[in-house]
Design a protein around this motif. Sequence first.
Motif, PDB file in Angstrom:
ATOM      1  N   UNK A  87       0.794  -1.240   0.124  1.00 56.09           N
ATOM      2  CA  UNK A  87      -0.029  -0.091   0.041  1.00 56.09           C
ATOM      3  C   UNK A  87       0.745   1.369   0.154  1.00 56.09           C
ATOM      4  N   UNK A  88       2.306   1.302   0.373  1.00 55.89           N
ATOM      5  CA  UNK A  88       2.960   2.399   0.318  1.00 55.89           C
ATOM      6  C   UNK A  88       3.971   2.295  -0.795  1.00 55.89           C
ATOM      7  N   UNK A  89       3.646   1.353  -1.925  1.00 51.11           N
ATOM      8  CA  UNK A  89       4.766   1.417  -3.103  1.00 51.11           C
ATOM      9  C   UNK A  89       4.747   2.653  -3.687  1.00 51.11           C
ATOM     10  N   UNK A  90       5.892   3.361  -3.863  1.00 49.24           N
ATOM     11  CA  UNK A  90       5.960   4.477  -4.526  1.00 49.24           C
ATOM     12  C   UNK A  90       6.160   4.309  -5.999  1.00 49.24           C
ATOM     13  N   UNK A  91       6.950   3.158  -6.304  1.00 51.24           N
ATOM     14  CA  UNK A  91       7.207   2.916  -7.746  1.00 51.24           C
ATOM     15  C   UNK A  91       6.081   2.384  -8.796  1.00 51.24           C
ATOM     16  N   UNK A  92       5.477   1.309  -8.267  1.00 52.18           N
ATOM     17  CA  UNK A  92       4.361   0.788  -8.783  1.00 52.18           C
ATOM     18  C   UNK A  92       3.252   0.787  -7.949  1.00 52.18           C
ATOM     19  N   UNK A  93       2.480   1.878  -7.619  1.00 53.29           N
ATOM     20  CA  UNK A  93       1.428   2.129  -6.754  1.00 53.29           C
ATOM     21  C   UNK A  93       0.283   1.376  -6.961  1.00 53.29           C
TER      22      UNK A  93
END
Length: 278
Positions: free
Chosen positions: A222-228
């Motif tokens: 849920x905190x993925x900043x690369x593949x949100x």
Amino acid sequence: MTTDGMLALHTLRRGVPGSLPLVVLHGFPVDHRMWLDVTDLLPGERTVLAPDLPGFGTSPSGPDVAVAVGADPAVASVDVMADGVAATLRAAGVERAVVAGLSMGGYVALSMVERHRDLVAGLGLVDTKATADDDDARARRLAIARQVLADKRVEAVYGMRTSVLGPTNRVARPDLVERMSEWIRDQGPSAVAWAQEAMAARPDRTELLATYDGPSLVVVGEEDEIAPVDVARGMSYKLPDSDLVIVPRAGHMTSIESPQPVASGLSRLLRRAEAAGS
Ligand code: MLT
């Protein structure tokens, strides 16, 4: 080190003969070890195979793998990675498997769906995307490729030891930062440069998703900043038979940040793939 262009294929777990194996493809810029925590949580009857992608871990270089699969060694390509994985699996006697990839590994898994669909009994897309890079992202990758080759070290991607983790774990889990540091430092600059060039050249495979009618799984931190999360929802929506898992308090490296939900999703995917094949 293999010398015939075949990838190093690690058997992370040896399961019951005849059961459908799981093949896990690692992200950038690390190697198969990023799957170990997940493998430990999978049911014992499953065989789990983990190649090191070209140049990473103990695998031969991208150009060597390209030659082995009959491709141009001067052109870095995610398709060469996919062809190398397929050739390595076939050489090991694997004709069908559930294939799951995290981020760069997901780009490779999608290429396998396009080029080696007969092998893919189920598809796991973990913290990844089906789109190509835009011009800025492509330029950044090519600049990094030039930088690591000029430096003869991988310092230019060392920042990924923290940027791939979610904001929560960057602070709360120094052990994960430490593991990422070790894994990144173990890779060579030519592998990092070749993979960056390969990822920069990858095509958009969004439309491919709707054509894959086998069982699939999409996992995202849920905190993925690369593949949100929105990207994952979009892929899951397009895949005809998809299960979506959103992992709380995890970033782009769910396999180490929160391995249990990833393992549970993959276990379900293996069962679904076996049911679909029976
Ligand atoms: C990865 O984790 O494999 C990378 O974030 C992939 C990428 O750079 O697109």
